[in-house]
Structure formats: structure tokens, C-alpha cells
Scaffold this motif. Structure first.
Motif, PDB file in Angstrom:
ATOM      1  N   GLY A   1       5.710   6.539   4.143  1.00  0.00           N
ATOM      2  CA  GLY A   1       6.071   7.638   5.222  1.00  0.00           C
ATOM      3  C   GLY A   1       5.853   8.180   6.365  1.00  0.00           C
ATOM      4  N   GLY A   2       4.899   6.946   6.357  1.00  0.00           N
ATOM      5  CA  GLY A   2       3.871   7.565   8.068  1.00  0.00           C
ATOM      6  C   GLY A   2       2.678   7.633   7.639  1.00  0.00           C
ATOM      7  N   ALA A   3       2.283   7.828   6.360  1.00  0.00           N
ATOM      8  CA  ALA A   3       0.650   8.899   6.245  1.00  0.00           C
ATOM      9  C   ALA A   3       0.199   8.397   7.084  1.00  0.00           C
ATOM     10  CB  ALA A   3       0.844   8.985   4.651  1.00  0.00           C
ATOM     11  N   SER A   4       0.330   6.519   6.940  1.00  0.00           N
ATOM     12  CA  SER A   4      -1.429   5.936   7.334  1.00  0.00           C
ATOM     13  C   SER A   4      -1.370   6.043   8.711  1.00  0.00           C
ATOM     14  CB  SER A   4      -1.235   4.734   6.252  1.00  0.00           C
ATOM     15  OG  SER A   4      -0.535   4.022   6.646  1.00  0.00           O
ATOM     16  N   GLN A   5      -0.076   6.199   9.490  1.00  0.00           N
ATOM     17  CA  GLN A   5      -0.214   5.584  10.877  1.00  0.00           C
ATOM     18  C   GLN A   5       0.444   6.155  11.899  1.00  0.00           C
ATOM     19  OE1 GLN A   5      -0.614   2.079  10.591  1.00  0.00           O
ATOM     20  NE2 GLN A   5      -0.511   1.713   8.827  1.00  0.00           N
ATOM     21  N   ILE A   6       1.524   7.305  11.780  1.00  0.00           N
ATOM     22  CA  ILE A   6       1.111   8.927  12.597  1.00  0.00           C
ATOM     23  C   ILE A   6       0.557   9.658  11.861  1.00  0.00           C
ATOM     24  CG2 ILE A   6       3.287   7.035  13.396  1.00  0.00           C
ATOM     25  CD1 ILE A   6       5.078   8.846  11.604  1.00  0.00           C
TER      26      ILE A   6
ATOM     27  N   ALA B   1       3.482  16.463  -0.552  1.00  0.00           N
ATOM     28  CA  ALA B   1       4.607  15.834   0.282  1.00  0.00           C
ATOM     29  C   ALA B   1       4.404  16.387   1.452  1.00  0.00           C
ATOM     30  CB  ALA B   1       5.926  16.153  -0.478  1.00  0.00           C
ATOM     31  N   ALA B   2       4.187  17.324   0.906  1.00  0.00           N
ATOM     32  CA  ALA B   2       3.457  18.348   3.061  1.00  0.00           C
ATOM     33  C   ALA B   2       2.680  16.848   3.985  1.00  0.00           C
ATOM     34  CB  ALA B   2       2.617  20.275   2.455  1.00  0.00           C
ATOM     35  N   GLY B   3       1.747  16.879   3.237  1.00  0.00           N
ATOM     36  CA  GLY B   3       0.449  15.549   4.025  1.00  0.00           C
ATOM     37  C   GLY B   3       1.403  14.291   4.447  1.00  0.00           C
ATOM     38  N   VAL B   4       2.625  13.755   4.508  1.00  0.00           N
ATOM     39  CA  VAL B   4       3.507  12.546   4.927  1.00  0.00           C
ATOM     40  C   VAL B   4       4.266  13.258   5.929  1.00  0.00           C
ATOM     41  CG1 VAL B   4       4.619  11.252   3.889  1.00  0.00           C
ATOM     42  CG2 VAL B   4       3.677  12.151   1.919  1.00  0.00           C
ATOM     43  N   PRO B   5       3.827  12.119   7.138  1.00  0.00           N
ATOM     44  CA  PRO B   5       5.095  12.710   7.504  1.00  0.00           C
ATOM     45  C   PRO B   5       6.634  12.747   8.048  1.00  0.00           C
ATOM     46  CG  PRO B   5       3.719  11.026   8.769  1.00  0.00           C
ATOM     47  CD  PRO B   5       3.829  11.168   7.624  1.00  0.00           C
ATOM     48  N   MET B   6       7.201  12.048   6.657  1.00  0.00           N
ATOM     49  CA  MET B   6       8.838  12.151   6.380  1.00  0.00           C
ATOM     50  C   MET B   6       8.877  13.512   5.782  1.00  0.00           C
ATOM     51  SD  MET B   6       9.759   8.529   5.475  1.00  0.00           S
ATOM     52  CE  MET B   6       9.963   7.073   6.733  1.00  0.00           C
ATOM     53  N   LYS B   7       7.612  14.318   5.637  1.00  0.00           N
ATOM     54  CA  LYS B   7       7.438  15.543   4.662  1.00  0.00           C
ATOM     55  C   LYS B   7       8.515  15.301   2.652  1.00  0.00           C
ATOM     56  CE  LYS B   7       5.466  17.227   7.630  1.00  0.00           C
ATOM     57  NZ  LYS B   7       3.575  17.609   7.526  1.00  0.00           N
ATOM     58  N   ARG B   8       7.960  14.156   3.077  1.00  0.00           N
ATOM     59  CA  ARG B   8       8.403  13.329   1.204  1.00  0.00           C
ATOM     60  C   ARG B   8       7.053  12.756   0.854  1.00  0.00           C
ATOM     61  NH1 ARG B   8      11.174   9.215   0.293  1.00  0.00           N
ATOM     62  NH2 ARG B   8      12.075   7.789   1.617  1.00  0.00           N
ATOM     63  N   LEU B   9       7.485  12.551  -0.926  1.00  0.00           N
ATOM     64  CA  LEU B   9       7.195  11.839  -1.861  1.00  0.00           C
ATOM     65  C   LEU B   9       8.291  10.322  -1.571  1.00  0.00           C
ATOM     66  CD1 LEU B   9       6.003  13.924  -4.552  1.00  0.00           C
ATOM     67  CD2 LEU B   9       4.727  13.210  -2.661  1.00  0.00           C
ATOM     68  N   GLY B  10       8.084   9.255  -2.111  1.00  0.00           N
ATOM     69  CA  GLY B  10       8.164   8.061  -2.094  1.00  0.00           C
ATOM     70  C   GLY B  10       8.904   7.852  -3.396  1.00  0.00           C
TER      71      GLY B  10
ATOM     72  N   ALA C   1       1.151  -1.039   0.101  1.00  0.00           N
ATOM     73  CA  ALA C   1       0.212  -0.324   0.025  1.00  0.00           C
ATOM     74  C   ALA C   1       0.442   1.379   0.085  1.00  0.00           C
ATOM     75  CB  ALA C   1      -0.910   0.083   1.287  1.00  0.00           C
ATOM     76  N   PRO C   2       1.623   1.526  -0.809  1.00  0.00           N
ATOM     77  CA  PRO C   2       2.020   2.714  -0.808  1.00  0.00           C
ATOM     78  C   PRO C   2       1.285   4.172  -1.175  1.00  0.00           C
ATOM     79  CG  PRO C   2       2.374   1.329  -3.227  1.00  0.00           C
ATOM     80  CD  PRO C   2       1.296   1.207  -2.315  1.00  0.00           C
ATOM     81  N   GLY C   3       2.821   4.697  -0.599  1.00  0.00           N
ATOM     82  CA  GLY C   3       1.501   6.732  -0.267  1.00  0.00           C
ATOM     83  C   GLY C   3       1.686   7.093  -1.652  1.00  0.00           C
TER      84      GLY C   3
END
Length: 248
Positions: free
Chosen positions: A243-248, A205-214, A178-180
């Protein structure tokens, strides 16, 4: 020695992005990889970038005749050990704007194409084989103007569980990734022009906790894990690579 020496893999939708990165990764680990795509020129370029361990077959997974021709070719090669059912896509459409064609095209490719790819692969799969479906972290989240696409990915999550239960007695594993948001031509193609594409990528990218795209290569590493013996005690699972988007 590679992790996949002597094995044969199929990667659908392999001419760019995640599919191409996965095909390259599987081949680098010793597998002979069959690649599919709808555009012959792009398919030829993908095969050339991999080399002797790659065979390209032009095919649309939503076309049953194409799938029959694909598996006839694989059958001549021998058995099949890995299926990465990756082909798919989607377009933005708000609820009032959804047409029958938008709905049908998205479901026929993402769900129907995956279903019949896996079904037609079954006679070639042996004990220890691995089936991997490309889902999305959007399968558990709301997505304005992307509801049809999200629904297809939720369907694939359900199919992963059901097929895992059905095939476990054959020793065949079925898992999903399940990619982001991943920086691929398919993602940038959702936008109307380069400026809109840049805004889209920055917003995602701003919505990803790691602040970047995969990166496609990061997803490919997860595909390799699920294809290899390293995941031998996993079936019915979905791995989030977002990047943690679905978890944190």
C-alpha cells in the motif's frame, strides 16, 4: 487455458492467509499445488477448498524429516516448477524480553525452514522454474518489539539475491515478495484478545498510505506474477506489496 497449466507448485504454510490464497490462485491457473501445514485438520480444509488440483502434506518446515517426506511425495508426482516458500511467523518481544527460545524458534522456522525447503527442492526443479520467498516490508524498517522477526526477513532478502546469483545458470529464478500489513489470522494472532486485535489492525492501517490493510488475494496475485512467464526476465528482485508504506 490457465497461465500455469501442466505445472506443479509447492506452497508452504498454506492453511490460511497468504499461503492459502496463493495456493488457490495457482491452482485456478492450472497448477497442481502441494500444500503444507502443521495442523492436519486445517490442512484438510484447505485442500478441500481447492479441490482436485491440491495435495496436502502435513509438515513443519523446521523439521528436516518432515521436509524429506514432503519431497519424497512430490518426487512421485514428477517435477516441480514453482516453490512458494511462505511458512513463517513471529511474536512481539522487546529487547530485554527476548529469550533464546524466541530467537531460535523464529530463525529456525523463517530462515532455516526456508533455506532447507529450497535446498531440498533443487533436485526437482528444471529450467524455467520459479522460487518465491515471503519477505516483509519490515526488512528495511525499524520495528519496536519485533526485531527478531524483522531480522529473519532481512536475512531472506539477502538469500534471495545470493540464490538468484547461484541458480541463474540453471535457468531458475528467485524472487521475493515483501507484503505490508495484511489482514490474516497470523496478524490478528499477535494481539492479546479481540479488542487488542482491532486496535492493532486499526493502528497498522493508519500507517499505510492507502489507509487500509492488504488482502491475502492481493498478495496471491503477485505470487502468480512471479510464478508465471509474465516475470520471465526477473530474478533477485523484491516486490513490495504494502500500500505504499515502504515507498511514500
Amino acid at each position: 487455458m490457465g497461465q500455469l497449466d501442466g505445472r506443479t507448485a509447492l506452497v508452504t504454510g498454506a492453511t490460511s492467509g497468504i499461503g492459502l490464497a496463493a495456493a488457490r490462485r495457482l491452482a485456478a491457473e492450472g497448477a497442481h499445488v502441494f500444500l503444507t501445514g502443521r495442523r492436519q485438520e486445517a490442512l484438510d480444509d484447505a485442500v478441500a477448498s481447492i479441490g482436485a488440483r491440491a495435495t496436502g502434506v502435513r509438515a513443519d518446515v523446521a523439521n528436516l524429516d518432515d521436509l524429506d517426506r514432503l519431497f519424497d511425495g512430490i518426487r512421485q508426482h514428477g517435477r516441480l516448477d514453482i516453490v512458494f516458500a511462505n511458512a513463517g511467523g513471529g511474536e512481539f518481544a522487546a529487547l530485554p524480553d527476548i529469550t533464546w527460545d524466541h530467537y531460535a524458534d523464529t530463525f529456525h522456522t523463517n530462515v532455516g525452514g526456508t533455506l532447507f525447503t529450497v535446498q531440498k527442492a533443487l533436485p526437482l526443479l528444471t529450467e524455467g522454474s520459479s522460487i518465491i520467498l515471503t519477505g516483509s516490508n519490515i526488512d528495511t524498517k525499524g520495528a519496536a518489539s519485533f526485531s527478531v522477526y524483522a531480522a529473519t526477513k532481512a536475512a531472506l532478502r539477502s538469500l534471495t539475491r545470493s540464490w538468484a546469483a547461484e541458480l541463474v545458470t540453471r535457468g531458475i529464478r528467485v524472487n521475493a515478495i515483501a507484503p505490508g500489513p495484511v489482514e490474516t489470522p497470523g496478524l490478528t494472532g499477535l494481539a492479546d484478545g479481540p479488542e487488542a486485535a482491532e486496535q492493532l489492525l486499526q493502528g497498522l492501517a493508519a500507517g499505510v498510505p492507502m489507509k487500509r490493510l492488504g488482502r491475502p488475494e492481493e498478495i496471491a496475485d503477485t505470487v502468480l506474477f512471479l510464478a508465471s512467464d509474465a516475470s520471465s526476465y526477473m530474478t533477485g528482485a523484491e516486490i513490495y506489496v504494502d500500500g505504499g508504506a515502504s515507498q511514500i
